[in-house]
Design an enzyme around this catalytic site. Structure first.
Site, mmCIF file in Angstrom:
data_model
loop_
_atom_site.group_PDB
_atom_site.id
_atom_site.type_symbol
_atom_site.label_atom_id
_atom_site.label_comp_id
_atom_site.label_asym_id
_atom_site.label_seq_id
_atom_site.Cartn_x
_atom_site.Cartn_y
_atom_site.Cartn_z
ATOM 1 N N HIS B 56 124.651 -22.211 97.647
ATOM 2 C CA HIS B 56 124.492 -23.666 97.736
ATOM 3 C C HIS B 56 123.053 -23.981 97.395
ATOM 4 O O HIS B 56 122.161 -23.767 98.195
ATOM 5 C CB HIS B 56 124.841 -24.120 99.148
ATOM 6 C CG HIS B 56 124.638 -25.584 99.356
ATOM 7 N ND1 HIS B 56 125.585 -26.506 99.012
ATOM 8 C CD2 HIS B 56 123.600 -26.278 99.850
ATOM 9 C CE1 HIS B 56 125.143 -27.716 99.302
ATOM 10 N NE2 HIS B 56 123.938 -27.601 99.808
ATOM 11 N N ASP B 58 120.642 -26.740 96.395
ATOM 12 C CA ASP B 58 120.269 -28.133 96.203
ATOM 13 C C ASP B 58 119.338 -28.266 95.003
ATOM 14 O O ASP B 58 118.461 -27.445 94.792
ATOM 15 C CB ASP B 58 119.544 -28.653 97.446
ATOM 16 C CG ASP B 58 120.411 -28.577 98.688
ATOM 17 O OD1 ASP B 58 121.224 -29.480 98.877
ATOM 18 O OD2 ASP B 58 120.274 -27.619 99.467
ATOM 19 N N ASP B 152 128.605 -30.420 101.054
ATOM 20 C CA ASP B 152 127.430 -30.812 101.834
ATOM 21 C C ASP B 152 127.278 -32.308 102.062
ATOM 22 O O ASP B 152 126.648 -32.706 103.032
ATOM 23 C CB ASP B 152 126.163 -30.240 101.176
ATOM 24 C CG ASP B 152 124.978 -30.167 102.129
ATOM 25 O OD1 ASP B 152 125.202 -30.284 103.348
ATOM 26 O OD2 ASP B 152 123.839 -29.982 101.672
ATOM 27 N N HIS B 398 122.997 -34.966 96.531
ATOM 28 C CA HIS B 398 123.178 -35.430 97.914
ATOM 29 C C HIS B 398 121.919 -35.326 98.757
ATOM 30 O O HIS B 398 121.928 -35.726 99.916
ATOM 31 C CB HIS B 398 124.354 -34.694 98.583
ATOM 32 C CG HIS B 398 124.194 -33.211 98.648
ATOM 33 N ND1 HIS B 398 124.623 -32.377 97.635
ATOM 34 C CD2 HIS B 398 123.682 -32.398 99.593
ATOM 35 C CE1 HIS B 398 124.379 -31.126 97.958
ATOM 36 N NE2 HIS B 398 123.807 -31.107 99.133
#
Lengths: 986, 986
Positions: B56, B58, B152, B398
Site C-alpha cells: 500500500h 500512498d 484505505d 486519498h
C-alpha cells in the site's frame, strides 16, 4: 541452499561479516585471487575514501541469538548475497565464489565479537579458535580475516589485544574510547597507532596496528539510508533533486574526518546494527553516491570506492608511515563527562559466575575426553560437545557475559550453557569409565549443579557415597570441599581409606532465601580438606553417614548467636577468633566488619552503566548499602564502630571457623578462616550473599564490598586483564592523557577478571581473588572496593530498553552469592606466587562427581609428572581426527613477578600425558588457523624501530629446532603456545 | 532496466499494485494465460485461504510522492520483482512476463487510490482512465485490473462505486466502514454484498460486488513479519521453535474470520503501508507458514495459498451464492464511538479549491486543444499536458485532496498542479491562436491566477485591455465578472462594442490580509455582467480606463460604514437593501447576519478527524467561532440578535449590492445581491474569508457557517456524491442499521462536493452550492451547516504525525476564502434545474484570458449548436493520434428531478463540433480501457434476480445500432457514455 541453518548463521552472524562489493567488477581489483590482492587499487594523488559496507549483528542483545537470526539476520544474508551476485554480471554463483574473489570478506572471525572487560582469556582463545576454524573449514585461506574488528565493546583490553596480535591479525579497529582520549587523539592525529600490547611477549609479536573509528561503527550521520536518511535523488526532473547537495555533504564529511587521520586513506564504515536486511536499498543508493562523488573528483580531489577493513589496512600500511605507540589499555570507557561504562563489569553477576564455572567444566571435559581418547570411537562422541562449544562461543559476546543484554536474552544464554553442559556430561562419564575401565562406577556419576545454593539431590537420597574430585590444574592442588548433606554426622575417608577430619555446618541464612531450595533436605554442609588431588587427575573420597560419636565422625558445629548489647567488644569480630592455629604471615590480619547505617555523607554515588543521556546521570544511582571491612596487619585499634542492625553468629570447628553477619534481610556475609591444611598457599574466604535487592522506583542499588587496609598504596592498585596480564592503575590518572576526572568512583573502576591487589613500597600487599568478573578499584588509599550486584531503576537510553532488575524464579530480585579469597603477604614474590597459583585454582576448581558405587581406581593423574609450577595446560582438545590434538601451554607469570617462577621454562611434550605419547608437534598461531612458521603479518614503523630483532629471530629459529627435533617447548613469561600434535595412545 | 523512472514508479506506486506469487509454479495455476486463468485452483472440500501479498504505497502522505519513491517504493519494486523472479526457477525474465503469467497483478489501476469523499466525478474518471491506459499500453489486457481496491479511503461513495461498476470492475474491496455497521454485518455475514450503486443507471450496470476486508487492509495481527512480528521458526533445534504455535495462531485467526463471511474462501491481505521493501523477508516467512499450515490441513480443513483479490473474487463468484444488496453509501465513517472521520471533508480548504479550479482548467485546455487540433502539429504539443495530467492524477489520492497529508506534502501537491498548469497554459494560447488565426493577440495572453486575492499583475500594468471569456459549459452561460483593477473608472464594452454597466468596489478587508498582495496596485474590483458566453465558446470584452463622468463609465461604489449603536435596527442587514430589482421567487428571502459571541452553551463540539485514540476525543476541539445567518422566504421576524463585535459596511451599485460584516480580525464576510442580468438561474453569493485562525495550544478551531431557515425539513437534507447523484440524508439515521449516535454534529456530517439542500413537503427548498468540497449537514431542522476552515491543536495519532495548522507565506495561519451560492425555490423542478445547472457552471466557470492586443474574433462557439440543457460534454481529449478523440457526454439529471430535463435525451455526434466532424464512434467502458460491447463482467445473484433484463438488452442493442448507423447517442439520467471517435477536421 548450499548451507544449513547453523552454517549460514555462523557465516554472517557469528563471524560479524564485513562485505565488499566491488561495483567496478574485476577491473578495479588488482587480481582475481583473494586476500589483499582482491583489494581495489588506490588512486595515486587522490584522497582515497574506503566505503566499507558492513553489518553489525549482535548474537544477543535485545533479542536472543536465534531470534535475531530469524527476525533479522537471515534477510541480511539473503539480500546481501543477492546484491553481491547482482554485480557485476548478475549471474548466480555461490557464496564461496564471493569469498574467493574478495567480494565477501570477514573481519575478526571469532564465534562472536567478544567483550573485552569481562571475558576470561581461555574463553577468548576458544571462541576465536572456533570461529576461525569454521571459516577455514568452509572457505579455506581466502576466508581468513586479516584484521580484527572490535567496534562495539565498551573499552579495550591490553591482554585481549596481545592475543589478537598473536592470532596473526594485521590490524584492529574499535569504536569506543574515552571521549577525552579521543579528543586529544583527534587533535594530534593519533587515532591510529601501534599498540604494544605485551611487554612480556615483546614487539612485534604482541604489537597490533590499532585504529579508532571516527565516531563509532555506524555510517556517518546523514548517510544511513536503510534508516530513512535522505537518499540520493538524481533525476533532474525531481522536485527533490539533491545530488550536488549530497556530494557536498559527503565531501564536507570526508574533509572533516581526514583532519584526524594521517594517511591518504579514510575508512567509512557504511552499516550499523542489523543493517543490510535490505541490501538493495543501501547498495543502490551508495552506488549513486559513489558515482556522483567520483564524477566530481577534480573539484575535491577525493576518490571513493567500496572497500573493506583489510583493504584499508593494507593501503595505509603501504604508505610506510611512522606510528606512535601505546602500551596501556582503554579502560574505563566514558563517552562523555560523568558517563563511565563501568557498571557492566558487575552487571548480571550470576551469569558471569555461571560462565566462569561452565568454562572450567568445558575445558575439563575436553581434557578428559582427549585423555580417554573418546574420539577413537567416532566423532559422534565429540559432537556431544557442540552445543556447549557453541554456547560458550556465543556467551562471550559483548552483550553476553558483559551483562548488557535484555533479561530474556540473558535467560537464553544461561539455558544454552546449561543445555550444553547437560549434553556434554556423558562425555565425562564415558571418559572416566574408559580411563579406569570401570563403567559400573561411572555410568551413574552425577554432578550437583545446585551446590552453590547448598542443595544436592544426590546426597538427599544417598547416605553413603563416593566423591570423585577431578583437578584440571597442571599441578597437584589442595581443595576445601563443601558438600551439601542432609545429616550432621558422616565419616569421610580419603583415597587410602583413612578417615579425615570433617565438620558439618548448618546451611546459612543467605542461602535459605533462594526459592530453588524448596523441597531440599540438604540442611548442612560437610566440609573437609582434600589434599592433595594429583595434577590433571583425581582422587576418590568416601562419605558415609554415621552415628554421633563414631570414630572419625564429623564434628557438628552449630551456628551460635553472639550476644550484642550496644556494640560488640573491641576485637569481637576478629576473624582469628574462629581458629586456633598460627597463620604464618597472615596471623596479624584483623578483620572487623562494621555496619555503617546509611548517612548522607556516606552515600557513594555511581554513574550507572551507559547513564550519559540523562541530564543528571548520577541522580538515582545512590548506593544504599555498604559493608565495610577493616583489616590491617598488626593494628588492632578500632575504627568508628556502629553495631545497630548487624546480627552476629559464629561457627567454630576443626576445619573452618566462620563468622556470619546478617546485615539486613538481603545481605548476608560469612567470613571463613580455615585450619592449616598444609597448603602453602592459604587464604581466607569472604562469602557475600546479596539479594533480593529491595526495589523502589527511584533508588538504584549497586552493592559493593569495601576492604579497608592501612597499606600506603599511593593511589595505586593492580588489576588483571582477562585473567592474565596485570595492569598498574593509578587513581584519577590515565597514562596517555591529562585526565579531567568527573566521577570519583566509577571513573576509577576497572574490570577485575580474577585479581585485584595493593602493594606497599616495603613489599606488603593485600589481594582479593574473585570467583567471576567484577568491577572495582581503590577509591581511597589502602582500600579495595568491589561491586557485587546491582539493580538500576531505569534504562540508560543507550539501547537495551530495560532497567537491570534481575529476577529469581520466585519473581523476586535475584540473589547473588559471591566469594572472595583474601590474602595478605609481606613480600612481592610470595604474593605473586600465591596470587598466580590461587587465581589458576579458582578458575580451574575441581569437578566433583557423585557416585554410588565404589570406583576401582582411587587416584590417578593424566600427566606423567606435574608440569612446572609456572606452566599450565590451557587447551587439550580433539582436532581433526582421533590422533590429532590441539594443545596449548601457558607460562603463568609475568616478567619480574617472581625470581624463579618468572623465568623461561622448558617442557618436553613427548611423554607428558599419561595416556598417549606425542609424536610430533606443529606450532600454530594462537587461534590455530595458521601455521606459525608460514604466518606473515604486516610490519609497521614505530619510533623505536619495528620488525623482528636479530635476537628474536635467532631465538625463534632455535625454538623451532627444539620443537622439531625434541618435541620440546620453551615458554617465556605470559607466553601461550599453540600446537597441533600427532599422538599415539598407549 | 526495462523501465524508466516514471514508468517504474507508476507501475507499482500509482497503480497500487497487488502482487501474486504462485509459489507452486505453473502447476497450481489453471493455465499459462493470464487473468482468471492464472489463478490458483480452489481446493474442493477445503476452506480456501487466499494470501494476498500487496503493498500500500500512498502517493503522498507523510512524504511527497517523489520522496516516497526514492525512500521506499523503488526498493519494493526491486525486491518484489527479485522475489517473483526467484520463484520458481530463479531465471531472469522481465516484468512483463510476470504480468503475463499472473504472478504480478494490479488492483484498481487508477493513477492513485483516490479519495471518495472530496473528489469530483470528472477527476475520478480522469485518474482511472489515465492509470488504466498506462497499464493497457504497457501490459495489454493481461495488465487490466479485474477488481477495484479502495482499501484505505475513509468512507465510500455511492457515485464512485457506480462509476467503478461502469468501468467494468468485477469487485470492489474496502477497508473502512462504520464500526456499528461492521459489527452488524459481521454478525449477519453481510460483509460482502452487491452494491446497487445507481438507481438511475440500474442493475446490473451500476451494481458492484463489494467486500469489506475483515479489519482493514493490513495483515492480520501477529503476521506482520516485515514489522518485526515473531517469524516462523521451524528448525526443531531452536529454543524458540514455534511452528505449531504459529499454525495454531493462523488457524484460529482464519476460523475467527470465516465466521463473518459466507463463502468457502477467505482473503487475507498480507501487506500494509510501504511493505515489501524487503520482499524476501515477507515471502520467506510466508512460504514457511503456508507450508506448515497445509502440511496440517487434515487437522483443520484449511488450505492456504498465495492469491490475489481478483482470484479471490472469481472463486467466491463461482460458488454462485445469493448476496444481499445495498443502495445507500458508507458515509460518514466512524471507527469507534465519537470518532467520526468527517473533518477531512473540509481539511485543507485552499488545496481543495485549487484542485477544483485546476480540474476546470485541465478540462478546458483539453477541449480547446482538441477543437484546435493541436495534435496535428505533433505529439510534443500534447506532451505539454503531461505534468498537469500526472499532477491531477496524483492529487486525487486519498491523502491528497482529502487534506490528510503532511504540510510538506500538501505544498508538493500544490506545486505539481501549479507547474502543470503553467506548462499547459501555452496550449491554450496556441489553441486560440490557431482557432482564430490570430496569434498576434493570443501569443501574449495571460491569466490572473491571483484574482482570488484581488490581485492581477496584468491589470496593474495595463490601463486598457481585452478580456477573453471562455465558457467550458455545453450551454451558453451568464457570468458575473469580477476583475481586480488599480483604478476606479473604466468603460467596459461587450463583443459588439457596446458599453455595459459596470461598477468598481474597493478590495475588501478580508482580502487585504493576504501577504501575497504585497506590492499589488489592484485596489478595486471591476464588476459587470457578461451575458452571454456561447456554449463551449468565448466572447471578448474590452476594458478601458476612463475619466470619471465619461459615457458608460463604471460606478465607483465605496464601502460605507453603517452606524451601529448597540445593535442594528431590525432588517438592517436585509440583503435586499443592496438592490432595487424584484427578484422572482427569491424576493422575500431575508438574510440577517447575526454575531453570536461565544457562550458556553453555544459551543459546538466536533470530533476531530481521526480523533479516536485519545481518551476524550472531543476534549480540545471546541468550535470557537460561529457565524449564523437567518433567512427564510416570507418571514421577517427577528430572531435573537446581538451585534456586539460586528462591524457593518455597505456597498450599493448598479451591478451588485454588498453587505460586508467584520466579525473579528480573522473573519470577514461579504453578502452579494446581484442586479437582475436576465439569467433565469440567479443566486446570491456569500463570500466568507476565514483566517489566520488564532492558534493557542489547547483550542482547535473548526469554523462553520450555519444557514438557518424555517423550512420544516423533517430531519432530512440532501447532499451530492462526487458532484453527481444526490443522496437523501436523515439526521441521526442510517438506512441499513439502527444507529447509536455518539456525536450530534460530526456524526451528522456528510461530504458536500457541490451541493447541499433542504426541501419542504410543499416544494419549498433552500440550496447552497459550494465552490469546493466541504463537510456539512443539517444539525437542526431548517438549518444547513458547512465547515469552512479548520485547525487542530494536535495530531490525531492515526499516522500523519502533525496537527493540521496550515500556514500562509507569511508564516501566519492560512487565510481561506469560500464562496457559497445561495438560492431558494418554491418548487422542486425549479430548484432542481437551478441546482444542476448552477453546479455545472460553478465547476466549469469561465476561463479569463487577459490580452493587450485586440483579437480579431470577438465571439465563437466550439459547438455548432448548444447541447440540450441536460447534456454536458465531460471529456474531449486527444487519444492515440491527431484524428482520434476521447469523448464523454453526460446526462446531468437524476430520474424525477425535473419533468422534462430528467427524460432521456438524444444527441447526434456527427456534426456536433465546430471544427471537426465525427466519422465514427466506438463506445468504451467508463475508464476507456475496454470496448463496451466486448467487456464482460461477472454476474452475481441477488434476491431480486440479477443479470441483464430483456428490456435492457433490447435497449442496448438499439443504442448500439443508433451509434453505429447514425453516430447518435441517447443519454439516460445520470448516464455518462464514453466514446473513442474518429474525426475529420474541417
Amino acid at each position: 541452499s548450499p548451507f544449513c541453518y547453523w552454517e549460514m548463521r555462523n557465516l554472517l552472524l557469528a563471524a560479524v561479516a564485513t562485505l565488499l562489493l566491488c561495483s567496478c567488477s574485476a577491473a578495479q581489483r588488482e587480481a582475481t585471487s583473494c586476500g589483499y590482492n582482491a583489494c581495489p587499487k588506490p588512486v595515486p594523488g587522490r584522497y582515497n575514501v574506503h566505503l566499507v559496507p558492513h553489518t553489525h549483528d549482535d548474537v544477543g542483545w535485545l533479542r536472543t541469538v536465534d531470534q535475531y537470526y530469524y527476525y533479522e539476520v537471515q534477510f541480511i544474508i539473503d539480500t546481501v548475497i543477492e546484491e553481491l551476485l547482482d554485480n557485476p554480471e548478475r549471474k548466480f554463483t555461490y557464496v564461496k565464489q564471493l569469498v574467493k574473489n574478495g567480494q565477501l570478506q570477514f573481519a575478526l572471525g571469532g564465534w562472536c565479537m567478544d567483550d573485552e572487560a569481562t571475558t576470561h582469556y581461555v574463553d577468548i582463545i576458544d571462541q576465536h579458535t572456533q570461529g576461525l576454524r569454521f571459516l577455514n573449514d568452509t572457505f579455506g585461506d581466502c576466508g581468513r580475516p586479516r584484521v580484527a574488528w572490535q567496534v562495539d565493546p565498551f573499552g579495550h583490553s591490553k591482554e585481549h589485544t596481545a592475543m589478537l596480535a598473536q592470532m596473526g591479525f594485521d590490524g584492529l579497529y574499535y569504536g569506543r574510547i574515552d571521549y577525552q582520549d579521543q579528543a586529544l587523539r583527534r587533535k594530534t592525529r593519533r587515532m591510529e597507532m601501534v599498540w604494544q600490547a605485551s611487554q612480556d611477549i615483546g614487539s612485534p609479536r604482541a604489537d597490533l596496528f590499532s585504529g579508532k573509528l571516527y565516531d563509532g561503527y555506524c555510517q556517518p550521520g546523514g548517510f544511513g539510508f536503510e534508516y530513512g536518511d535522505e537518499p540520493v535523488q538524481d533525476d533532474p526532473q525531481l522536485y527533490d533533486y539533491n545530488v550536488e547537495q549530497k556530494v557536498k555533504q559527503f565531501v564536507d564529511m570526508v574533509n572533516s574526518r581526514r583532519q584526524v587521520y594521517s594517511s591518504d586513506h579514510l575508512m567509512l564504515t557504511m552499516g550499523c546494527d542489523f543493517q543490510y536486511q535490505n541490501a538493495r536499498k543501501n547498495f543502490k543508493i551508495y552506488d549513486k553516491l559513489i558515482k556522483a562523488v567520483n564524477a566530481r573528483t577534480a573539484a575535491h580531489n577525493i576518490t571513493v570506492y567500496y572497500s573493506t577493513p583489510s583493504c584499508y589496512t593494507k593501503s595505509v600500511h603501504d604508505q610506510n608511515l611512522m606510528w606512535t605507540v601505546k602500551s596501556d589499555d582503554f579502560f574505563p570507557y566514558a563517552h562523555q563527562a560523568h558517563a563511565f561504562w563501568t557498571g557492566y563489569f558487575t552487571s548480571r553477576a550470576a551469569l558471569k559466575r555461571y560462565v566462569r564455572t561452565a568454562s572450567n567444566q568445558f575445558q575439563a571435559i575436553k581434557q578428559t575426553s582427549c585423555l580417554a581418547g573418546l574420539q577413537r570411537a567416532g566423532p559422534q562422541l565429540e559432537a556431544k560437545l557442540d552445543l556447549l562449544r557453541q554456547a560458550m562461543g556465543v556467551v562471550q559476546h559483548h552483550d553476553g557475559v558483559s551483562g548488557t543484554e535484555k533479561q530474556v536474552v540473558a535467560y537464553d544464554y544461561a539455558l544454552r550453557v546449561s543445555t550444553g553442559i547437560n549434553q556434554a556430561y556423558s562425555l565425562l562419564q564415558s571418559a572416566w569409565a574408559n580411563l579406569t575401565g570401570d563403567s559400573a562406577a561411572y555410568s551413574g556419576m552425577s554432578s550437583c549443579s545446585l551446590a552453590n545454593i547448598s542443595y544436592c539431590p544426590f546426597t538427599d537420597s544417598n547416605n553413603n557415597f563416593y566423591l570423585h574430585f577431578y583437578n584440571p590444574v597442571s599441578h597437584p592442588v589442595w581443595h576445601l570441599a563443601r558438600i551439601p548433606v542432609k545429616g550432621r554426622y558422616y565419616v569421610v575417608s580419603n583415597q587410602q581409606g583413612q578417615a579425615v577430619t570433617s565438620q558439618t555446618i548448618p546451611v546459612n541464612n543467605g542461602t535459605l532465601r533462594v526459592p530453588e531450595r524448596a523441597g531440599a533436605k540438604s540442611s548442612y554442609e560437610l566440609v573437609f580438606n582434600v589434599s592433595t588431588i594429583p595434577a590433571m587427575g583425581f582422587v576418590v573420597y568416601r562419605v558415609a553417614a554415621a552415628a554421633p560419636g563414631s570414630p572419625g565422625v564429623s564434628t557438628f558445629t552449630p551456628i551460635q548467636s553472639v550476644f550484642m548489647d550496644s556494640k560488640p567488644a573491641d576485637g569481637e569480630l576478629d576473624w582469628r577468633d574462629g581458629g586456633s592455629e598460627s597463620l604464618n604471615e597472615r596471623e596479624s590480619l584483623d578483620y572487623r566488619p562494621v555496619f555503617a547505617p546509611l548517612k548522607r555523607d556516606d552515600v557513594i554515588e555511581f554513574s550507572q552503566l551507559k547513564e550519559a543521556k540523562k541530564s543528571n546521570p548520577i541522580g538515582d544511582s545512590k548506593m544504599s548499602y555498604m559493608a565495610y571491612y577493616y583489616g590491617y596487619p598488626g593494628n588492632n585499634s578500632a575504627p568508628e564502630f556502629t553495631a545497630s542492625g548487624a546480627y552476629l553468629f559464629r561457627v567454630t570447628g576443626p576445619v573452618v571457623n566462620e563468622t556470619h553477619v546478617v546485615w539486613s534481610n538481603w545481605t548476608y556475609q560469612v567470613l571463613r578462616k580455615f585450619a592449616n591444611n598444609g597448603d602453602s598457599l592459604q587464604y581466607s574466604e569472604n562469602e557475600l550473599t546479596v539479594g533480593p535487592i529491595p526495589y523502589d522506583a527511584n533508588t538504584g542499588r549497586e552493592v559493593i564490598v569495601r576492604y579497608n587496609t592501612q597499606l600506603n598504596s599511593s593511589a595505586t592498585f593492580y588489576t588483571d586483564a582477562n585473567g592474565r596480564q596485570v595492569l598498574r592503575r593509578v587513581r584519577d590518572y590515565r597514562p596517555t592523557w591529562p585526565l579531567q576526572q568527573t566521577e570519583n568512583v566509577s571513573g576509577n573502576y576497572y574490570p577485575i577478571n580474577s585479581q585485584i591487589f595493593l602493594n606497599q613500597s616495603d613489599g606488603s600487599s593485600f589481594m582479593v581473588l574473585t570467583d567471576r568478573s567484577e568491577g572495582g578499584g581503590s577509591i581511597n588509599d589502602g582500600q579495595i572496593e568491589i561491586m557485587l550486584h546491582r539493580i538500576t531503576v531505569r534504562d540508560d537510553a543507550l539501547g537495551v530498553g530495560e532497567a537491570l532488575q534481575e529476577k529469581g524464579s520466585d519473581g523476586r530480585g535475584l540473589v547473588v552469592k559471591v566469594t572472595h579469597w583474601l590474602a595478605a603477604d609481606q613480600s612481592l614474590p610470595s604474593s605473586s606466587r600465591r596470587r598466580r597459583e590461587l587465581a589458576n585454582r579458582r578458575y580451574r576448581e575441581p569437578l566433583i562427581g557423585y557416585l554410588t558405587a565404589e570406583p576401582k581406581v582411587k587416584s590417578w593423574s593424566g600427566l606423567r609428572r606435574p608440569l612446572p609450577e609456572n606452566v599450565q595446560v590451557v587447551t587439550l582438545d580433539d582436532w581433526r581426527g582421533p590422533n590429532t590434538k590441539l594443545l596449548r601451554l601457558e607460562h603463568l607469570y609475568q616478567i619480574g613477578e617472581h625470581p624463579a617462577l618468572s623465568q623461561p621454562v622448558t617442557v618436553a611434550l613427548g611423554q607428558l600425558f599419561a595416556t598417549f605419547n606425542i609424536l610430533s608437534a606443529t606450532e600454530l598461531t594462537l587461534a590455530a588457523n595458521q601455521n606459525l612458521n608460514s604466518a606473515q603479518r604486516l610490519q609497521w614503523r614505530t619510533p623505536a624501530g619495528g620488525g623482528t630483532t636479530v635476537g628474536d629471530a635467532a631465538r625463534e629459529a632455535e625454538e623451532r629446532l627444539q620443537l622439531e627435533q625434541d618435541i620440546t617447548v620453551t615458554l617465556r613469561p605470559m607466553q601461550i603456545r599453540t600446537f597441533v600434535v600427532q599422538v599415539q595412545y598407549l
